[in-house]
Enzyme design. Structure first.
Site, mmCIF file in Angstrom:
data_model
loop_
_atom_site.group_PDB
_atom_site.id
_atom_site.type_symbol
_atom_site.label_atom_id
_atom_site.label_comp_id
_atom_site.label_asym_id
_atom_site.label_seq_id
_atom_site.Cartn_x
_atom_site.Cartn_y
_atom_site.Cartn_z
ATOM 1 N N GLN A 1 -0.727 6.953 -6.114
ATOM 2 C CA GLN A 1 -2.028 7.895 -5.812
ATOM 3 C C GLN A 1 -1.991 9.133 -6.815
ATOM 4 O O GLN A 1 -1.222 10.013 -6.794
ATOM 5 C CB GLN A 1 -1.695 8.348 -4.302
ATOM 6 C CG GLN A 1 -1.704 7.468 -3.345
ATOM 7 C CD GLN A 1 -0.689 7.781 -2.085
ATOM 8 O OE1 GLN A 1 0.242 8.463 -2.255
ATOM 9 N NE2 GLN A 1 -1.114 7.510 -0.825
ATOM 10 N N LYS B 1 -6.980 6.953 -5.757
ATOM 11 C CA LYS B 1 -6.863 8.454 -5.724
ATOM 12 C C LYS B 1 -6.027 9.041 -4.730
ATOM 13 O O LYS B 1 -5.427 10.012 -4.718
ATOM 14 C CB LYS B 1 -8.363 9.235 -5.702
ATOM 15 C CG LYS B 1 -9.148 9.058 -6.819
ATOM 16 C CD LYS B 1 -10.379 9.766 -6.437
ATOM 17 C CE LYS B 1 -11.610 9.209 -7.598
ATOM 18 N NZ LYS B 1 -12.962 9.811 -7.321
ATOM 19 N N GLY B 2 -6.002 8.409 -3.322
ATOM 20 C CA GLY B 2 -5.041 8.851 -2.259
ATOM 21 C C GLY B 2 -5.824 9.287 -1.136
ATOM 22 O O GLY B 2 -7.091 10.073 -1.244
ATOM 23 N N ALA B 3 -5.610 8.742 0.194
ATOM 24 C CA ALA B 3 -6.335 8.902 1.183
ATOM 25 C C ALA B 3 -5.940 9.672 2.344
ATOM 26 O O ALA B 3 -6.549 9.989 3.213
ATOM 27 C CB ALA B 3 -6.659 7.366 1.760
ATOM 28 N N HIS C 1 -14.271 3.430 -6.306
ATOM 29 C CA HIS C 1 -15.722 3.318 -6.208
ATOM 30 C C HIS C 1 -16.507 4.244 -7.065
ATOM 31 O O HIS C 1 -17.620 4.404 -7.147
ATOM 32 C CB HIS C 1 -16.260 3.385 -4.973
ATOM 33 C CG HIS C 1 -15.435 2.662 -3.614
ATOM 34 N ND1 HIS C 1 -14.393 3.381 -3.093
ATOM 35 C CD2 HIS C 1 -15.325 1.566 -3.093
ATOM 36 C CE1 HIS C 1 -13.777 2.606 -2.383
ATOM 37 N NE2 HIS C 1 -14.327 1.270 -2.470
ATOM 38 N N ASP D 1 0.719 -1.124 -0.093
ATOM 39 C CA ASP D 1 0.005 0.080 0.084
ATOM 40 C C ASP D 1 1.147 1.353 -0.012
ATOM 41 O O ASP D 1 2.021 1.181 0.289
ATOM 42 C CB ASP D 1 -0.934 0.102 1.149
ATOM 43 C CG ASP D 1 -2.034 -0.858 1.122
ATOM 44 O OD1 ASP D 1 -2.164 -1.616 0.205
ATOM 45 O OD2 ASP D 1 -2.672 -1.200 2.190
ATOM 46 N N MET D 2 0.314 2.458 -0.521
ATOM 47 C CA MET D 2 1.090 3.612 -0.349
ATOM 48 C C MET D 2 0.508 4.341 0.921
ATOM 49 O O MET D 2 -0.776 4.640 0.793
ATOM 50 C CB MET D 2 0.999 4.505 -1.842
ATOM 51 C CG MET D 2 1.792 5.617 -1.684
ATOM 52 S SD MET D 2 3.558 5.318 -1.523
ATOM 53 C CE MET D 2 4.250 4.658 -3.035
ATOM 54 N N ARG E 1 -9.748 7.571 7.998
ATOM 55 C CA ARG E 1 -9.615 7.820 6.838
ATOM 56 C C ARG E 1 -10.965 7.561 5.974
ATOM 57 O O ARG E 1 -11.356 8.399 5.030
ATOM 58 C CB ARG E 1 -8.482 6.942 6.183
ATOM 59 C CG ARG E 1 -7.032 7.433 6.556
ATOM 60 C CD ARG E 1 -5.929 6.808 5.673
ATOM 61 N NE ARG E 1 -5.694 5.490 5.719
ATOM 62 C CZ ARG E 1 -4.784 5.026 6.631
ATOM 63 N NH1 ARG E 1 -4.407 5.478 7.664
ATOM 64 N NH2 ARG E 1 -4.663 3.534 6.547
ATOM 65 N N ARG F 1 -1.302 -0.805 -8.332
ATOM 66 C CA ARG F 1 -2.518 -0.264 -8.150
ATOM 67 C C ARG F 1 -2.707 1.036 -8.085
ATOM 68 O O ARG F 1 -2.037 1.822 -7.406
ATOM 69 C CB ARG F 1 -3.050 -0.936 -6.849
ATOM 70 C CG ARG F 1 -4.390 -0.346 -6.354
ATOM 71 C CD ARG F 1 -4.772 -0.413 -4.873
ATOM 72 N NE ARG F 1 -4.655 -1.907 -4.216
ATOM 73 C CZ ARG F 1 -4.345 -2.202 -3.007
ATOM 74 N NH1 ARG F 1 -3.732 -1.134 -2.302
ATOM 75 N NH2 ARG F 1 -4.539 -3.483 -2.626
HETATM 76 C C1 LIG Z 1 -8.495 -1.427 -2.896
HETATM 77 C C2 LIG Z 1 -8.195 -0.126 -2.598
HETATM 78 C C3 LIG Z 1 -7.113 0.069 -2.213
HETATM 79 C C4 LIG Z 1 -6.485 1.443 -1.890
HETATM 80 N N1 LIG Z 1 -5.245 1.555 -1.185
HETATM 81 C C5 LIG Z 1 -4.951 2.921 -1.126
HETATM 82 C C6 LIG Z 1 -3.367 3.019 -0.775
HETATM 83 O O1 LIG Z 1 -2.885 2.213 -0.555
HETATM 84 N N2 LIG Z 1 -3.125 4.220 -0.241
HETATM 85 C C7 LIG Z 1 -4.048 5.319 -0.330
HETATM 86 O O2 LIG Z 1 -3.644 6.446 -0.172
HETATM 87 N N3 LIG Z 1 -5.504 4.993 -0.570
HETATM 88 C C8 LIG Z 1 -5.654 3.649 -0.846
HETATM 89 N N4 LIG Z 1 -7.065 3.657 -1.061
HETATM 90 C C9 LIG Z 1 -8.051 4.647 -0.857
HETATM 91 C C10 LIG Z 1 -8.403 5.558 -1.926
HETATM 92 O O3 LIG Z 1 -7.233 6.321 -2.044
HETATM 93 C C11 LIG Z 1 -9.602 6.445 -1.946
HETATM 94 O O4 LIG Z 1 -9.243 7.233 -0.707
HETATM 95 C C12 LIG Z 1 -10.871 5.877 -1.812
HETATM 96 O O5 LIG Z 1 -10.854 4.657 -2.672
HETATM 97 C C13 LIG Z 1 -11.962 6.784 -2.035
HETATM 98 O O6 LIG Z 1 -11.977 7.134 -3.365
HETATM 99 P P1 LIG Z 1 -12.762 6.642 -4.545
HETATM 100 O O7 LIG Z 1 -11.807 6.689 -5.743
HETATM 101 O O8 LIG Z 1 -13.679 5.728 -4.424
HETATM 102 O O9 LIG Z 1 -13.723 7.962 -5.005
HETATM 103 P P2 LIG Z 1 -14.650 9.106 -4.563
HETATM 104 O O10 LIG Z 1 -14.848 10.201 -5.335
HETATM 105 O O11 LIG Z 1 -14.022 9.701 -3.079
HETATM 106 O O12 LIG Z 1 -15.818 8.228 -4.142
HETATM 107 C C14 LIG Z 1 -16.625 7.580 -5.213
HETATM 108 C C15 LIG Z 1 -17.902 6.980 -4.620
HETATM 109 O O13 LIG Z 1 -17.485 6.081 -3.890
HETATM 110 C C16 LIG Z 1 -18.353 5.830 -2.675
HETATM 111 N N5 LIG Z 1 -17.358 6.118 -1.340
HETATM 112 C C17 LIG Z 1 -16.024 6.400 -1.514
HETATM 113 N N6 LIG Z 1 -15.399 6.420 -0.233
HETATM 114 C C18 LIG Z 1 -16.244 6.260 0.600
HETATM 115 C C19 LIG Z 1 -16.292 6.022 2.017
HETATM 116 N N7 LIG Z 1 -15.294 6.162 2.713
HETATM 117 N N8 LIG Z 1 -17.469 5.770 2.563
HETATM 118 C C20 LIG Z 1 -18.782 5.524 1.852
HETATM 119 N N9 LIG Z 1 -18.696 5.482 0.480
HETATM 120 C C21 LIG Z 1 -17.555 5.919 -0.127
HETATM 121 C C22 LIG Z 1 -19.169 7.070 -2.499
HETATM 122 O O14 LIG Z 1 -20.505 6.610 -2.980
HETATM 123 C C23 LIG Z 1 -18.425 7.870 -3.458
HETATM 124 O O15 LIG Z 1 -19.560 9.074 -4.175
HETATM 125 C C24 LIG Z 1 -7.595 2.530 -1.687
HETATM 126 C C25 LIG Z 1 -8.620 2.064 -2.231
HETATM 127 C C26 LIG Z 1 -9.087 0.973 -2.593
HETATM 128 C C27 LIG Z 1 -10.595 0.816 -3.216
#
Ligand SMILES: Cc1cc2nc3c(=O)[nH]c(=O)nc-3n(C[C@H](O)[C@H](O)[C@H](O)COP(=O)(O)OP(=O)(O)OC[C@H]3O[C@@H](n4cnc5c(N)ncnc54)[C@H](O)[C@@H]3O)c2cc1C
Length: 295
Positions: A138, A162-164, A215, A109-110, A276, A159
């Site tokens: 990210q 977007k970044g968390a 998502h 993971d990052m 997060r 992978r």
């Molecule tokens: C498999 C996986 C691995 C990941 N690994 C990392 C990592 O290594 N490092 C890192 O920095 N980040 C990681 N992330 C997190 C990622 O960076 C985002 O913060 C997270 O996926 C939300 O972004 P989104 O692309 O879903 O888009 P968004 O625009 O944030 O969300 C799109 C839609 O998804 C749903 N949604 C998204 N987040 C939530 C939530 N928390 N609760 C409820 N509904 C939600 C909502 O319906 C929203 O409208 C990972 C995510 C996934 C799916």
């Protein structure tokens, strides 16, 4: 169980490995693969870092003996990155060797941008020794376009997410619109690259297939449309989502024949992960507060 724990259980599969295996079994029954995260980060001494490796070796054995479809995801600060890269490498090598023996895969993971450089350095070292390791990039970081170009040229399995983490505007784009646009663009680069891979054969190898972790239904549709446009079959990439988020989209993609993998966190160290998840979606905080007021 505390109130916060109950709320976190939407995103976290449980506290022990058996809870996680149960969650994976349920996913596999929906034709969805998993990646298991034993929650924990930022250990403060070598004994903790070594224990993290023990835990992952144990859970890789569990995945194998339970015959469930799952790989694992790890965070380098859980393996001692802040104590020294040599400490971290020693521990992660142990996990990678165990995964290799079991024909399984480990995703790094990052974490926050203070660790990007070191994480990529550790990944690159391990990638010269093991073929069953991948990394995460990210889309919100300005540096990612360059990192991604370099890593795909090195044959890294990536992978994209977007970044968390909460990042300063000098390092990461503060505007969601720009992050989304960058994700879409970077996903295209990954899909273009996947088109040049040799045909996939079952067993043994871990070709650098891209994983699109989002998502966001619009970005999922954009990736599908682009892949179709360049003639890339669905088995050359996969979508990844988090446990407890957009289950209907997961099922829809699996039913359409796309590879879907769900990130399944478990363990007692759920607090930073839960925070997060709350932070990235204000609606979750409102849900949490309204629950409090309803009591
Ligand atoms: C498999 C996986 C691995 C990941 N690994 C990392 C990592 O290594 N490092 C890192 O920095 N980040 C990681 N992330 C997190 C990622 O960076 C985002 O913060 C997270 O996926 C939300 O972004 P989104 O692309 O879903 O888009 P968004 O625009 O944030 O969300 C799109 C839609 O998804 C749903 N949604 C998204 N987040 C939530 C939530 N928390 N609760 C409820 N509904 C939600 C909502 O319906 C929203 O409208 C990972 C995510 C996934 C799916």
């Amino acid at each position: 169980m505390s109130l916060a724990q109950r709320m976190a259980s939407r995103f976290v599969a449980g506290e022990c490995a058996d809870d996680a295996v149960k969650a994976i079994r349920a996913l596999n029954a929906r034709r969805i693969n998993a990646t298991l995260d034993h929650l924990g980060e930022s250990v403060t001494n070598e004994a903790e870092a070594s224990r993290a490796a023990d835990d992952y070796v144990f859970v890789l054995g569990k995945i194998s003996s339970a015959s469930v479809c799952s790989n694992v995801s790890i965070k380098l600060t859980q393996f001692g990155l802040t104590l020294g890269e040599d400490v971290c490498l020693r521990n992660v090598r142990r996990v990678l060797s165990a995964a290799s023996r079991l024909n399984n895969f480990v995703r790094i993971d990052m974490e926050g941008s203070d660790y990007t450089e070191a994480t990529l350095r550790v990944f690159r070292t391990l990638h010269t020794e093991f073929d069953n390791v991948g990394v995460v990039l990210q889309a919100y970081l300005y540096r990612t376009a360059d990192d991604l170009q370099a890593l795909v040229a090195e044959g890294a399995r990536i992978r994209l997410c977007k970044g968390a983490y909460d990042e300063p505007p000098e390092k990461a784009s503060p505007k969601k619109r720009d992050v989304d646009a960058n994700f879409e663009q970077l996903a295209r680069v990954l899909l273009d690259h996947a088109r040049d891979l040799p045909p996939i054969t079952p067993g043994g190898h871990f070709p650098p297939l891209p994983a699109l972790a989002t998502h966001d239904a619009r970005l999922v549709a954009a990736a599908q449309a682009y892949a179709a446009q360049i003639g890339l079959p669905p088995e050359y990439y996969e979508f990844q989502m988090l446990h407890g988020i957009r289950r209907e989209l997961q099922d829809q993609l699996a039913a359409q024949g796309y590879g879907v993998r769900v990130y399944v966190p478990y363990g007692t160290e759920w607090y930073p992960y839960y925070m997060r998840r709350l932070a990235e979606r204000p609606a979750n905080v409102w849900f949490f507060l309204s629950y409090l007021f309803r009591r």
